[in-house]
Design a protein around this motif. Sequence first.
Motif, PDB file in Angstrom:
ATOM      1  N   GLY A  91      27.976  69.862 -20.394  1.00 16.87           N
ATOM      2  CA  GLY A  91      27.591  68.994 -19.284  1.00 16.87           C
ATOM      3  C   GLY A  91      27.977  69.574 -17.942  1.00 16.87           C
ATOM      4  N   VAL A  92      27.316  69.071 -16.913  1.00 15.78           N
ATOM      5  CA  VAL A  92      27.578  69.481 -15.532  1.00 15.78           C
ATOM      6  C   VAL A  92      27.702  68.237 -14.675  1.00 15.78           C
ATOM      7  CG1 VAL A  92      26.435  71.719 -15.730  1.00 15.78           C
ATOM      8  CG2 VAL A  92      25.089  69.689 -15.106  1.00 15.78           C
ATOM      9  N   ALA A  93      28.195  68.423 -13.444  1.00 13.40           N
ATOM     10  CA  ALA A  93      28.386  67.306 -12.530  1.00 13.40           C
ATOM     11  C   ALA A  93      27.681  67.581 -11.209  1.00 13.40           C
ATOM     12  CB  ALA A  93      29.874  67.049 -12.294  1.00 13.40           C
ATOM     13  N   LEU A  94      27.396  66.512 -10.501  1.00 16.78           N
ATOM     14  CA  LEU A  94      26.666  66.597  -9.244  1.00 16.78           C
ATOM     15  C   LEU A  94      27.135  65.472  -8.339  1.00 16.78           C
ATOM     16  CD1 LEU A  94      24.295  67.666  -7.484  1.00 16.78           C
ATOM     17  CD2 LEU A  94      22.771  66.196  -8.822  1.00 16.78           C
ATOM     18  N   GLY A  95      27.728  65.813  -7.205  1.00 20.06           N
ATOM     19  CA  GLY A  95      28.216  64.811  -6.277  1.00 20.06           C
ATOM     20  C   GLY A  95      27.176  64.434  -5.246  1.00 20.06           C
ATOM     21  N   GLY A  96      27.420  63.333  -4.558  1.00 22.92           N
ATOM     22  CA  GLY A  96      26.530  62.903  -3.489  1.00 22.92           C
ATOM     23  C   GLY A  96      25.751  61.659  -3.846  1.00 22.92           C
ATOM     24  N   SER A  97      25.369  60.909  -2.813  1.00 20.99           N
ATOM     25  CA  SER A  97      24.563  59.711  -3.029  1.00 20.99           C
ATOM     26  C   SER A  97      23.154  60.104  -3.471  1.00 20.99           C
ATOM     27  CB  SER A  97      24.482  58.890  -1.742  1.00 20.99           C
ATOM     28  OG  SER A  97      23.686  59.569  -0.781  1.00 20.99           O
ATOM     29  N   PHE A  98      22.410  59.144  -3.987  1.00 20.14           N
ATOM     30  CA  PHE A  98      21.049  59.409  -4.446  1.00 20.14           C
ATOM     31  C   PHE A  98      20.193  59.990  -3.330  1.00 20.14           C
ATOM     32  CE2 PHE A  98      16.641  57.848  -4.979  1.00 20.14           C
ATOM     33  CZ  PHE A  98      16.298  58.595  -6.096  1.00 20.14           C
ATOM     34  N   GLU A  99      20.342  59.480  -2.120  1.00 15.28           N
ATOM     35  CA  GLU A  99      19.530  59.967  -1.000  1.00 15.28           C
ATOM     36  C   GLU A  99      19.940  61.367  -0.553  1.00 15.28           C
ATOM     37  OE1 GLU A  99      18.003  56.312   1.624  1.00 15.28           O
ATOM     38  OE2 GLU A  99      20.185  56.314   1.379  1.00 15.28           O
ATOM     39  N   GLN A 100      21.185  61.738  -0.791  1.00 19.62           N
ATOM     40  CA  GLN A 100      21.647  63.079  -0.419  1.00 19.62           C
ATOM     41  C   GLN A 100      21.221  64.146  -1.413  1.00 19.62           C
ATOM     42  OE1 GLN A 100      25.869  62.238  -0.267  1.00 19.62           O
ATOM     43  NE2 GLN A 100      25.915  62.432   1.968  1.00 19.62           N
TER      44      GLN A 100
END
Length: 269
Positions: A91-100
């Motif tokens: 698995g991997v991760a991804l930060g930030g809001s949906f709009e970002q």
Amino acid sequence: MNVSNRVAVITGAGSGIGRATALALARRGCHLALADIAEEGLKETAWMLANLGVRVTTHVLDVADRAAVRALPGVVLDAHKRVDLLVNNAGVALGGSFEQVAEEDFDWLIDINFNGVVRMTRAFLPLLRQSDEARIVNVSSIYGIVSPPGQAAYSASKFAVRGFSNALRHELEGSTVAVSVVHPGGVATAIARNARVPVDAPADEIARGRKLSEKLLRMPPDAAGEIIVRGIERRAARILVGNDAKFVSFLERLAPVAYWRILKKATAR
């Protein structure tokens, strides 16, 4: 389930929870086919397993590569002659809001975290059905139970893993193949440090997010691996890893809508 002399395939085995699960299984006499996109990490895991008396093979694999996933069962079967356990952990991760978050980054994460689980399951299920007792172990997350802001992509993927696992368990009922879904809480792996972030996200926002993640990721991976393998041994359908996962699971059932207000206050403290 007695895992001694069984054969387990583990993705994401080059570090973190995947490596810890491999070690816990090997200590019980389980043979291993280890897969990861990071070749150096795989080599290190194999070195750590060298003196445990089990057969270990390593396979450089991107779970987003359809052709590579389709080819892997034949390679594993040639080396091990059977497969009894499939641990879908990569698995991997991804930060930030949906709009970002950019659309291509969102799709990248879903393709690994969810589609990779589906691909590996589809590829190995025929081999697992040949075992007298087999189990698919899909690693979701605490964010497959609750959905914090800034984790729209990651949480979506982990809820998908949870839903897929539960439906598959019901479909396979009565067969020799069972399904477990794992919800780790804050395990001290490198996933947060290695997470993608939006290119235009403010630096101070990224720093705050990583600092909070480091604060919450406290359980040693080895402890998580032991909990997962003990769950496999007792044939658990759902494996909660850590007191934080147990608390959040309880809180979500108690307040399925309002839980975030409670967690937000606790996190602020």
